[in-house]
Structure formats: structure tokens, C-alpha cells
Write an enzyme that holds these catalytic residues in place. Structure first.
Site, PDB file in Angstrom:
ATOM      1  NE  ARG A  85      -9.573   4.570  -1.291  1.00 44.88           N
ATOM      2  CZ  ARG A  85     -10.574   4.506  -0.410  1.00 44.88           C
ATOM      3  NH1 ARG A  85     -11.825   4.667  -0.831  1.00 44.88           N
ATOM      4  NH2 ARG A  85     -10.362   4.299   0.871  1.00 44.88           N
ATOM      5  CB  SER A 110      -3.233   3.561   0.972  1.00 43.85           C
ATOM      6  OG  SER A 110      -3.551   3.662   2.338  1.00 43.85           O
ATOM      7  CD  GLU A 140      -5.950   4.216  -2.612  1.00 47.16           C
ATOM      8  OE1 GLU A 140      -6.191   5.336  -2.150  1.00 47.16           O
ATOM      9  OE2 GLU A 140      -5.979   3.173  -1.930  1.00 47.16           O
TER      10      GLU A 140
END
Length: 345
Positions: free
Chosen positions: A170, A245, A341
Site C-alpha cells: 500500500r 479497508s 490505509e
């Protein structure tokens, strides 16, 4: 034609971003303009050099906690095409404003392999390299060839090859070293035309295919399995505001993890290298008792603890407060820090 361009590029003031972020947060942009071509983007940047700028894609990976005191430039570049191919591979280019899932469906309809495990991820193509998005054993970096990007302060175009993007979990150069310096305008992927590498290593996909007694899945079969799994776990942002998420899965050194694992032997984990272990953040959040909880209009989804949701009128700050409560509780309970995230604005 000049008149049409003028209408397209009209700057709007005190513009609501509620429909431009998947959390459905009510926040205003001081100024807002949508661009539909490289030329329009260049013009907007050139005519507003001195203004603070905020670049907006699909709005799927951010939490707005306040109004945006800047010129918000919405990247709405459309189009996709084959740029090169041979017997085995095809190189496809998508403009940044294309919806990611619709682009993935287009590749599957053409029997191009490589993106099927990332079906139904919200957002637009242009932001996928920024996060190095991934799902079910695949990441953008696996098929990414290059992207074109415009430097915000000089309007110069540049191509970034895969090796230059510093992809990580990520992570990318666009989130770190050159954050807020470039606007990605298009992305090129290298996909398979035959001998597809079907990746069903994740148990959820295997179980879904086993239900259908499917031993030789096609790209479409894998995509359908992923869509079914995601729909069973993740709420549709059009129905219930969310950003997928919210947290990254923490990666720990094995030496550090082993100490924690002795205290919590039931803890789930995945070995990702000889020295590192990944722990599912959703499991940690669920064990901490947050799954399905609601705090006013902010909450944690009942089917997937990784997903924070807006039940209607939550503010970004309220959702952020819930996320901080989760982080603090997990650190106290397990000694593990989980990172957001999504981008907190």
C-alpha cells in the site's frame, strides 16, 4: 467549441464534495473544477499557479474531516485502448478517470488476464498506483508497466516506470518521496492473452469455487468469486458510506511477533518473508470487540471489522475518532500498532 470548454471547466465555489467521496461525508471545496483532457488540466494549472490545489480522483481512499480550503481539481479523464500486443501479452492503457472495476471488467471481457483478483475495488484507475492497491494475492505492481503524470508546478509530462515507483505494501513514490507533486493522467498494464496465471491461493476464493465444483476456473470465474466474496463482506458505498479497508494489515518482525504470539496463541498470521509476519487487522479489531459497533452515525461494519462506515450523517471527525479509539485499544491489548490505509484529510 471554446464555449463548451468554458462550461466544462467552470470553477464552482463552496462546492459540496458529498457525492465525490465514497464515505459520503458532507464537506465543501473552496473552489472546484473537473478536467476532462490533458489540455484542460494544463490550462487549469497554468491559470491558477498561485492557488493551493487538491487533486481528487474517485474519492475512494480518503476521509474528509474538514472543508478543503483549496482549488479541488477532479481528474475525469476517460478512455482505454490497446497500445501494443503480441501472441502472449497485451499492453493496455487506461486514462486516470476510468472507474477501476469497470476497467477490470473490460479486461476480462477481452480475456486479458492479471487484474481479475482486484475486481470490485472502489475508485478510479489513476489512483491505483498511488496505493499499490491489491487483493487476494495480487497487487498493481504485478501488472503495472508505467504511468504518465503531469508535474503540478511546471505542467511538464513525465513517465514513471514500474522500477521507479518504489512499490511496497500500500505504498509508492507517489505517497512518499514525490507526494502532491504529480497528477497521474494514465496507466499502462501488461496483461496475459493466453496461459493465464490463475491465482486462487487465497482460501476464500478456493472455497467459493469449490461450492461450484469448479476445478478449472476462467478469469471470469475468479472475478465472479472475488465479487461474491467482497459483496458478502463489504458494503456498497452507494448504499452505506465507506472507503473499503480502513486499516493496513500490520507487518511485524518475526522476533517481535513471536513474543506477542506466546501471549495470544490463537492470533492469525501469514508469513510473508523469512523475517516478517503479517497479522490481519480485521482479526485484531474483531478480538478487541469493535466489530458491528455503532457510535452515532459512525461505526464498524457488522460483516467486516476492517471497514468503518457512515450510517448517514457522520462527520469525518467522528469516523476519525472511532478509528483512533480502535488503534489505541488494539495497542493496549496486543502491543500492535495498526495504521490507517485511507488518507486522512
Amino acid at each position: 467549441m471554446q464555449y463548451d470548454n468554458y462550461i466544462k471547466m467552470e470553477i464552482k465555489y463552496h462546492f459540496s464534495l458529498k457525492n465525490y467521496n465514497t464515505f459520503g461525508i458532507e464537506a465543501n471545496a473552496k473552489e472546484f473544477v473537473a478536467v476532462h483532457s490533458i489540455e484542460e488540466l494544463e490550462t487549469v494549472l497554468a491559470e491558477n499557479i498561485s492557488k493551493r490545489k487538491f487533486i481528487l480522483g474517485g474519492g475512494s481512499n480518503m476521509l474528509l474531516t474538514k472543508d478543503i480550503d483549496a482549488l479541488v481539481i477532479h481528474i475525469d479523464l476517460k478512455g482505454k485502448k490497446i497500445v501494443e500486443e503480441n501472441d502472449d501479452f497485451v499492453w493496455v492503457e487506461s486514462q486516470a478517470g476510468e472507474n477501476w472495476h469497470e476497467f477490470v471488467m473490460w479486461t476480462i471481457d477481452n480475456d486479458f488476464g492479471g487484474l481479475e483478483n482486484m475486481s470490485l475495488i472502489p475508485g478510479n484507475v489513476g489512483t491505483t498506483p498511488v496505493q499499490n492497491i491489491g487483493a487476494y494475492g495480487t497487487e498493481i505492481k504485478d501488472t503495472f508497466v508505467s504511468c504518465s503524470a503531469m508535474k503540478i508546478d511546471t505542467m511538464e509530462m513525465r513517465s514513471f516506470r514500474n522500477s521507479e515507483c518504489n512499490f511496497g505494501y500500500r505504498e509508492s513514490i507517489f505517497k512518499n518521496e514525490i507526494k502532491d507533486q504529480y497528477i497521474i493522467t494514465s496507466v499502462i498494464f501488461k496483461l496475459t492473452k493466453r496461459n493465464h496465471k490463475i491465482n486462487i491461493s487465497y482460501g476464500d476464493i478456493t472455497r467459493e469455487l469449490d461450492k461450484l465444483n469448479n476445478k478449472t476456473p476462467t478469469l471470469k470465474d475468479v472475478s465472479n468469486a472475488v465479487i461474491t466474496i467482497r459483496q458478502s463482506k463489504l458494503p456498497d458505498p452507494k448504499v452505506l458510506g465507506n472507503s473499503g479497508s480502513f486499516f493496513k494489515n500490520p507487518i511485524l518482525l518475526k522476533s517481535e511477533f513471536n513474543k506477542i504470539h506466546k501471549k495470544f496463541p490463537e492470533m492469525k498470521y501469514y508469513e510473508i518473508s523469512e523475517t516478517e509476519v503479517k497479522v490481519p487487522a480485521g482479526w485484531l479489531i474483531e478480538q478487541a470487540g469493535f466489530k458491528g459497533l455503532r457510535f452515532g452515525d459512525a461505526g464498524i461494519h457488522k460483516n467486516q471489522a476492517l471497514v468503518l462506515v457512515n450510517y448517514g450523517n457522520a462527520t469525518g471527525q467522528e469516523i476519525l475518532n472511532v478509528s483512533k479509539d480502535i488503534q489505541e485499544t488494539i495497542f493496549k491489548k496486543f502491543g500492535i500498532h495498526i495504521e490507517a490505509e485511507v488518507n486522512i484529510i
